[in-house]
Design an enzyme around this catalytic site. Structure first.
Site, PDB file in Angstrom:
ATOM      1  N   LYS A 175      26.815 -27.620  22.731  1.00  0.00           N
ATOM      2  CA  LYS A 175      27.438 -26.684  21.800  1.00  0.00           C
ATOM      3  C   LYS A 175      28.970 -26.761  21.918  1.00  0.00           C
ATOM      4  O   LYS A 175      29.496 -27.383  22.855  1.00  0.00           O
ATOM      5  CB  LYS A 175      26.912 -25.277  22.099  1.00  0.00           C
ATOM      6  CG  LYS A 175      25.407 -25.111  21.801  1.00  0.00           C
ATOM      7  CD  LYS A 175      24.935 -23.704  22.171  1.00  0.00           C
ATOM      8  CE  LYS A 175      23.500 -23.459  21.752  1.00  0.00           C
ATOM      9  NZ  LYS A 175      23.055 -22.068  22.099  1.00  0.00           N
ATOM     10  N   ASN A 187      26.259 -20.344  25.878  1.00  0.00           N
ATOM     11  CA  ASN A 187      25.341 -20.971  26.843  1.00  0.00           C
ATOM     12  C   ASN A 187      25.300 -22.504  26.778  1.00  0.00           C
ATOM     13  O   ASN A 187      24.361 -23.132  27.253  1.00  0.00           O
ATOM     14  CB  ASN A 187      23.947 -20.334  26.756  1.00  0.00           C
ATOM     15  CG  ASN A 187      23.303 -20.510  25.405  1.00  0.00           C
ATOM     16  OD1 ASN A 187      23.875 -21.132  24.517  1.00  0.00           O
ATOM     17  ND2 ASN A 187      22.108 -19.971  25.244  1.00  0.00           N
ATOM     18  N   HIS A 207      21.757 -26.648  23.603  1.00  0.00           N
ATOM     19  CA  HIS A 207      20.560 -26.313  22.824  1.00  0.00           C
ATOM     20  C   HIS A 207      19.475 -27.340  23.116  1.00  0.00           C
ATOM     21  O   HIS A 207      19.769 -28.530  23.274  1.00  0.00           O
ATOM     22  CB  HIS A 207      20.866 -26.338  21.327  1.00  0.00           C
ATOM     23  CG  HIS A 207      19.630 -26.363  20.475  1.00  0.00           C
ATOM     24  ND1 HIS A 207      18.940 -25.220  20.134  1.00  0.00           N
ATOM     25  CD2 HIS A 207      18.909 -27.393  19.948  1.00  0.00           C
ATOM     26  CE1 HIS A 207      17.869 -25.549  19.414  1.00  0.00           C
ATOM     27  NE2 HIS A 207      17.830 -26.869  19.286  1.00  0.00           N
ATOM     28  N   GLU A 227      14.195 -30.483  13.674  1.00  0.00           N
ATOM     29  CA  GLU A 227      15.630 -30.514  14.003  1.00  0.00           C
ATOM     30  C   GLU A 227      16.172 -31.945  13.979  1.00  0.00           C
ATOM     31  O   GLU A 227      17.299 -32.188  13.539  1.00  0.00           O
ATOM     32  CB  GLU A 227      15.858 -29.852  15.377  1.00  0.00           C
ATOM     33  CG  GLU A 227      15.611 -28.344  15.322  1.00  0.00           C
ATOM     34  CD  GLU A 227      15.593 -27.662  16.696  1.00  0.00           C
ATOM     35  OE1 GLU A 227      15.804 -28.345  17.727  1.00  0.00           O
ATOM     36  OE2 GLU A 227      15.364 -26.440  16.730  1.00  0.00           O
TER      37      GLU A 227
HETATM   38  P1  GDP Z   1      17.390 -20.956  22.946  1.00  0.00           P
HETATM   39  O1  GDP Z   1      16.240 -21.658  22.262  1.00  0.00           O
HETATM   40  O2  GDP Z   1      17.194 -20.844  24.437  1.00  0.00           O
HETATM   41  O3  GDP Z   1      18.746 -21.550  22.611  1.00  0.00           O
HETATM   42  O4  GDP Z   1      17.405 -19.436  22.410  1.00  0.00           O
HETATM   43  P2  GDP Z   1      17.081 -18.831  20.960  1.00  0.00           P
HETATM   44  O5  GDP Z   1      16.486 -19.868  20.056  1.00  0.00           O
HETATM   45  O6  GDP Z   1      16.334 -17.566  21.160  1.00  0.00           O
HETATM   46  O7  GDP Z   1      18.532 -18.436  20.418  1.00  0.00           O
HETATM   47  C1  GDP Z   1      19.408 -19.429  19.942  1.00  0.00           C
HETATM   48  C2  GDP Z   1      20.789 -19.156  20.478  1.00  0.00           C
HETATM   49  O8  GDP Z   1      21.254 -17.909  19.966  1.00  0.00           O
HETATM   50  C3  GDP Z   1      20.886 -19.003  21.993  1.00  0.00           C
HETATM   51  O9  GDP Z   1      20.971 -20.234  22.682  1.00  0.00           O
HETATM   52  C4  GDP Z   1      22.146 -18.199  22.143  1.00  0.00           C
HETATM   53  O10 GDP Z   1      23.312 -19.009  22.009  1.00  0.00           O
HETATM   54  C5  GDP Z   1      22.069 -17.276  20.931  1.00  0.00           C
HETATM   55  N1  GDP Z   1      21.446 -16.003  21.296  1.00  0.00           N
HETATM   56  C6  GDP Z   1      20.142 -15.741  21.519  1.00  0.00           C
HETATM   57  N2  GDP Z   1      19.932 -14.450  21.841  1.00  0.00           N
HETATM   58  C7  GDP Z   1      21.160 -13.878  21.795  1.00  0.00           C
HETATM   59  C8  GDP Z   1      21.635 -12.548  22.025  1.00  0.00           C
HETATM   60  O11 GDP Z   1      20.880 -11.628  22.347  1.00  0.00           O
HETATM   61  N3  GDP Z   1      22.992 -12.342  21.891  1.00  0.00           N
HETATM   62  C9  GDP Z   1      23.856 -13.343  21.544  1.00  0.00           C
HETATM   63  N4  GDP Z   1      25.155 -13.061  21.435  1.00  0.00           N
HETATM   64  N5  GDP Z   1      23.446 -14.593  21.327  1.00  0.00           N
HETATM   65  C10 GDP Z   1      22.132 -14.860  21.443  1.00  0.00           C
HETATM   66 MG    MG Z   2      15.753 -21.763  20.258  1.00  0.00          MG
END
Ligand code: GDP
Ligand code: MG
Length: 148
Positions: free
Chosen positions: A9, A112, A115, A126
């Site tokens: 990212k 974080n 991805h 994707e």
């Molecule tokens: P991943 O698959 O582990 O990347 O997580 P998700 O698919 O649930 O979410 C995608 C991305 O959105 C995450 O990697 C974070 O960068 C962001 N994200 C997810 N949950 C949160 C949250 O509660 N707050 C914020 N600020 N960002 C979030």
């Molecule tokens: Mg995800």
């Protein structure tokens, strides 16, 4: 062979962690089959994160993801989708164990650094979104030393 979409990212690129992230996937034995530095814009990122569009953090997520270039990659190998997620760590870096990428290098969930696709099906979706030009197919002699 199974494939997954892995992305460094904007914060990971800015912090100089591209090589570190590639290194861990290479060292594990996975095969890099596509790689590019790209900054595709809002509409593309909204497609990538379409399943999260109702979330409160969605606008901030899109702003973050369009704040600079990302490094888009496709990695191939046995069990690479699940294993890739293990290498990355938990979504929330503070809940990620040391030894994982997020556990070692990040603190906030909204920064974080990487991805990884969460299923074989979303990986293929994707990969098609980020690499419409296709990926590179090639054989590696070393695979005989990695796979039984
Ligand atoms: P991943 O698959 O582990 O990347 O997580 P998700 O698919 O649930 O979410 C995608 C991305 O959105 C995450 O990697 C974070 O960068 C962001 N994200 C997810 N949950 C949160 C949250 O509660 N707050 C914020 N600020 N960002 C979030
Ligand atoms: Mg995800």
């Amino acid at each position: 062979m199974e494939r997954t979409y892995i992305m460094v990212k904007p914060d990971g690129v800015q912090r100089g962690l591209v090589g570190e992230i590639i290194k861990r996937f290479e060292a594990k034995g996975f095969k890099l089959v596509a790689l590019k530095l790209t900054a595709p814009g809002k509409a593309h990122l909204e497609k990538h994160y379409a399943d999260l569009k109702e979330k409160k953090f969605f606008p901030g997520l899109i702003q973050y993801m369009t704040s600079g270039p990302v490094v888009a990659m496709v990695w191939a190998g046995k069990g690479v989708v699940k294993s890739g997620r293990v290498l990355l760590g938990e979504t929330n870096p503070l809940a990620s164990l040391p030894g994982t990428i997020r556990g070692d290098f990040a603190i906030d969930i909204g920064r974080n650094i990487c991805h990884g696709s969460d299923s074989v099906e979303s990986a293929e979706h994707e990969i098609a979104l980020w690499f419409p030009e296709g990926v590179q197919a090639f054989d590696r002699a070393v695979d005989a030393w990695i796979y039984e």
